[in-house]
Each structure stands twice: as C-alpha cells, then as structure tokens.
Scaffold this motif. Structure first.
Motif, PDB file in Angstrom:
ATOM      1  N   ASP A  83      -5.742  39.692  -7.257  1.00  0.00           N
ATOM      2  CA  ASP A  83      -6.952  40.277  -6.673  1.00  0.00           C
ATOM      3  C   ASP A  83      -8.190  39.467  -7.050  1.00  0.00           C
ATOM      4  O   ASP A  83      -9.061  39.221  -6.211  1.00  0.00           O
ATOM      5  N   GLY A  84      -8.262  39.033  -8.296  1.00  0.00           N
ATOM      6  CA  GLY A  84      -9.398  38.228  -8.741  1.00  0.00           C
ATOM      7  C   GLY A  84      -9.449  36.883  -8.045  1.00  0.00           C
ATOM      8  O   GLY A  84     -10.523  36.381  -7.701  1.00  0.00           O
ATOM      9  N   TYR A  86      -8.204  36.090  -4.957  1.00  0.00           N
ATOM     10  CA  TYR A  86      -8.554  36.203  -3.543  1.00  0.00           C
ATOM     11  C   TYR A  86      -9.951  36.774  -3.314  1.00  0.00           C
ATOM     12  O   TYR A  86     -10.551  36.541  -2.277  1.00  0.00           O
ATOM     13  N   SER A  87     -10.488  37.512  -4.283  1.00  0.00           N
ATOM     14  CA  SER A  87     -11.848  38.043  -4.127  1.00  0.00           C
ATOM     15  C   SER A  87     -12.906  37.024  -4.528  1.00  0.00           C
ATOM     16  O   SER A  87     -14.087  37.218  -4.248  1.00  0.00           O
ATOM     17  N   GLY A  88     -12.490  35.959  -5.200  1.00  0.00           N
ATOM     18  CA  GLY A  88     -13.443  34.945  -5.641  1.00  0.00           C
ATOM     19  C   GLY A  88     -14.027  35.222  -7.014  1.00  0.00           C
ATOM     20  O   GLY A  88     -14.886  34.484  -7.487  1.00  0.00           O
ATOM     21  N   ASN A  89     -13.603  36.306  -7.662  1.00  0.00           N
ATOM     22  CA  ASN A  89     -14.106  36.634  -8.999  1.00  0.00           C
ATOM     23  C   ASN A  89     -13.453  35.794 -10.089  1.00  0.00           C
ATOM     24  O   ASN A  89     -14.019  35.644 -11.171  1.00  0.00           O
ATOM     25  N   LEU A  90     -12.288  35.274  -9.817  1.00  0.00           N
ATOM     26  CA  LEU A  90     -11.570  34.458 -10.789  1.00  0.00           C
ATOM     27  C   LEU A  90     -11.890  32.995 -10.523  1.00  0.00           C
ATOM     28  O   LEU A  90     -11.752  32.501  -9.418  1.00  0.00           O
ATOM     29  N   ARG A  91     -12.351  32.317 -11.555  1.00  0.00           N
ATOM     30  CA  ARG A  91     -12.713  30.913 -11.408  1.00  0.00           C
ATOM     31  C   ARG A  91     -11.996  30.108 -12.464  1.00  0.00           C
ATOM     32  O   ARG A  91     -11.783  30.574 -13.575  1.00  0.00           O
ATOM     33  N   PHE A  92     -11.627  28.884 -12.122  1.00  0.00           N
ATOM     34  CA  PHE A  92     -10.943  27.994 -13.043  1.00  0.00           C
ATOM     35  C   PHE A  92     -11.802  26.769 -13.307  1.00  0.00           C
ATOM     36  O   PHE A  92     -12.566  26.338 -12.450  1.00  0.00           O
TER      37      PHE A  92
END
Length: 119
Positions: A83-84, A86-92
């Motif tokens: 979910d993070g 695809y929502s753009g909240n998760l960044r690497f």
C-alpha cells in the motif's frame, strides 16, 4: 533446479556457465542466418558443483531478514508495504557501493564501539 548425480559418493549437479558451448547452443536462435552464426567460441565453463540440498532450511533465516527489513522501514506487514509503495508514501534511497562504504567506519587501523558509558 536441475538433476543431481552421484560421483565418488558425492551428490553433484551440473553447472553450465552462460558462455559455455552447451548453454549457447541451447540459446541460439534458429532464425539467425548470418555467417557468424556458424562460429561458436567457448567463453564459459561447464562442470559440476556439490549439491547443497533443499533451500527450505534457509527459508526461516530469509523470512526473519525480511521481517527485520520491514521493521527498519517502520512497516509491520507486506500488505502495508504494498500500500505504501503504490500510494507513493514509501520512498527508497539508492546508494552506490562507494556511498555505502563511505557511510561506514573506514580507513581506521582499529576502533572500538561503546554501547553505553560508565562513570
């Protein structure tokens, strides 16, 4: 993957490098009609490696490593990770091997790490 065989009481598996003649013959495109198609040069190896058995004995370690990685990111489950993402909240952050080396302790003859201070 692949079949194993026994030689001198050792369980072995065939190994064929990407540049080996056997692998190249399997991957050759039959539609290629160029003069170079008839010339095949062996640039790889073919041999046997000791079969280490099933990977299932390593799965608990792999699963625990994934859990630790999720914990480091502050994520508690794989659905939360998805979910993070695809929502753009998760960044690497992408770090080169040199940046990773620079980020750690380096160029010291010896060092000590104190986990706590005592008076």
């Amino acid at each position: 993957p692949g079949q194993y065989f026994f030689e001198n009481n050792m369980r072995l598996k065939a190994y064929r490098g990407m540049g080996s003649l056997h692998t190249r013959k399997l991957n050759m495109n039959s539609d290629a009609a160029s003069p170079e198609a008839d010339i095949v040069v062996n640039t790889g190896v073919t041999g046997a490696v000791v079969d280490k058995g099933t990977m299932m004995k390593f799965m608990p370690y792999f699963a625990q490593s994934v859990r630790h990685g999720l914990q480091d990111m502050g994520i508690s489950s794989l659905p939360q990770l998805r979910d993070g993402l695809y929502s753009g909240n998760l960044r690497f952050e992408i770090r080169s091997p040199n940046a990773q080396k620079e980020g750690g302790v380096h160029d010291l003859h010896s060092f000590t790490t104190k986990l706590f201070s005592s008076k």
